[in-house]
Design a protein around this motif. Structure first.
Motif, mmCIF file in Angstrom:
data_model
loop_
_atom_site.group_PDB
_atom_site.id
_atom_site.type_symbol
_atom_site.label_atom_id
_atom_site.label_comp_id
_atom_site.label_asym_id
_atom_site.label_seq_id
_atom_site.Cartn_x
_atom_site.Cartn_y
_atom_site.Cartn_z
ATOM 1 N N PRO A 56 -38.293 -98.179 -42.972
ATOM 2 C CA PRO A 56 -39.551 -99.511 -42.691
ATOM 3 C C PRO A 56 -39.783 -100.728 -43.773
ATOM 4 O O PRO A 56 -39.937 -101.510 -43.379
ATOM 5 C CB PRO A 56 -40.451 -98.562 -43.652
ATOM 6 C CG PRO A 56 -40.573 -97.484 -43.937
ATOM 7 C CD PRO A 56 -38.920 -97.157 -43.664
ATOM 8 N N SER A 57 -39.096 -100.612 -44.565
ATOM 9 C CA SER A 57 -38.793 -102.025 -45.241
ATOM 10 C C SER A 57 -37.900 -102.888 -44.565
ATOM 11 O O SER A 57 -38.551 -104.100 -43.687
ATOM 12 C CB SER A 57 -37.424 -101.778 -45.988
ATOM 13 O OG SER A 57 -38.474 -101.429 -47.565
ATOM 14 N N ALA A 65 -42.761 -108.851 -39.447
ATOM 15 C CA ALA A 65 -42.806 -110.430 -40.877
ATOM 16 C C ALA A 65 -42.237 -111.872 -39.571
ATOM 17 O O ALA A 65 -43.190 -112.623 -39.634
ATOM 18 C CB ALA A 65 -42.505 -110.717 -41.643
ATOM 19 N N THR A 77 -50.194 -106.318 -35.312
ATOM 20 C CA THR A 77 -49.298 -106.687 -36.216
ATOM 21 C C THR A 77 -49.458 -106.950 -36.986
ATOM 22 O O THR A 77 -50.564 -108.567 -36.857
ATOM 23 C CB THR A 77 -48.162 -107.525 -35.180
ATOM 24 O OG1 THR A 77 -47.378 -107.059 -33.850
ATOM 25 C CG2 THR A 77 -46.833 -108.210 -36.240
ATOM 26 N N ARG A 86 -37.994 -102.304 -40.456
ATOM 27 C CA ARG A 86 -39.664 -102.623 -39.593
ATOM 28 C C ARG A 86 -40.220 -103.910 -40.157
ATOM 29 O O ARG A 86 -40.996 -104.685 -39.569
ATOM 30 C CB ARG A 86 -40.236 -101.112 -39.907
ATOM 31 C CG ARG A 86 -41.696 -101.260 -38.393
ATOM 32 C CD ARG A 86 -42.449 -100.099 -38.320
ATOM 33 N NE ARG A 86 -43.301 -99.930 -37.436
ATOM 34 C CZ ARG A 86 -44.470 -100.350 -37.406
ATOM 35 N NH1 ARG A 86 -45.118 -101.413 -38.762
ATOM 36 N NH2 ARG A 86 -45.067 -100.803 -36.770
ATOM 37 N N SER A 87 -40.576 -103.831 -41.660
ATOM 38 C CA SER A 87 -41.669 -105.056 -42.116
ATOM 39 C C SER A 87 -41.215 -106.295 -41.737
ATOM 40 O O SER A 87 -41.771 -107.469 -41.370
ATOM 41 C CB SER A 87 -42.368 -104.010 -43.888
ATOM 42 O OG SER A 87 -42.995 -103.778 -43.266
#
Length: 251
Positions: free
Chosen positions: A31-32, A39, A237, A34-35
């Motif tokens: 998930p990190s 961004a 997003t 993906r974030s």
């Protein structure tokens, strides 16, 4: 033993973004990643290169996040995502999991940026944008922007649909966010990408009934149902100061 955190160092290289990854990619840290990529997509780069020279992985399954991110980048904002500098063990895993067949892998970051190694990186062939105030004439201005872009790019066959889609997205901002917005339209070889970025809270729910603050964007479901019916794909997003709602049309 606690897994090592995933690190992401972001560099802008012209109209491209390089993300140098370090640490361990696993189910907990995916998930990190993906974030970090989402961004970067908020700036709508022509391409994103993930430099994985210092990346390790504990579980092959975690690598499946990579093609999912590449698919998201291709849908919006029409950015190419590539991998670069994979060490031998990671390169073997990428091949084993068929990731290398879905996401181009280059020997170095410079090669990825240059589109060498016989795998030219796709880039958007056009992009226009405008910042609009939250006034009633914003919908007309957005339609004009999209319509002119379609004509310029020889895409008049999707002009009416594209104008209707951007009208729905801008109307949503006027009804619920009430903030300044940035409308963008881009074209690549196969898709027309439309996006509207605002600074309002809340996120449209991509499935099921909205709850809590998400209900702010629900309308009665008709606007986003129209967008979903007319487009190849759409989504939302999150960005640090709001969100981007986007949609893509086949050319």
């Amino acid at each position: 033993m606690r897994a090592e955190a995933l690190q992401a160092r972001v560099e802008r290289r012209g109209d491209a973004t390089v993300v140098r990854l370090g640490g361990v990619l696993d189910i907990a840290s995916s998930p990190s990643l993906r974030s970090a990529v989402l961004a970067c997509l908020a700036a709508e780069p022509a391409m994103i290169v993930l430099d994985v020279a210092e990346l390790r992985h504990d579980d092959d399954i975690a690598l499946t996040v990579l093609p999912a991110l590449a698919q998201h980048a291709a849908a919006w904002p029409g950015s190419a995502m590539t991998l670069a500098a994979a060490p031998p063990q990671l390169a073997s895993a990428l091949d084993r999991m068929a990731v290398a067949r879905l996401v181009p892998v280059f020997p170095t970051t410079d090669a990825a940026l240059a589109g060498r190694a016989g795998q030219p990186a796709p880039a958007a062939s056009g992009r226009v944008r405008a910042t609009l105030a939250p006034l009633l004439d914003a919908t007309a201005a957005a339609r004009h922007l999209v319509g002119r872009a379609c004509t310029r790019w020889g895409a008049d066959h999707v002009r009416d649909v594209a104008e209707l889609v951007v009208t729905e997205l801008v109307s949503n901002v006027l009804r619920h966010a009430g903030t300044e917005m940035e409308v963008a339209v881009a074209r690549d070889r196969r898709l027309l990408h439309i996006s509207v970025r605002d600074r309002g809270p809340g996120m449209p729910r991509l499935g099921g009934q909205p709850r809590g603050e998400d209900a702010m964007l629900a309308e009665d479901g008709r606007g986003l149902l129209v967008v979903g019916a007319l487009t190849q794909a759409w989504g939302c997003t999150p960005v640090p100061d709001g969100k981007v709602v986007w949609a893509t049309l086949h050319l």
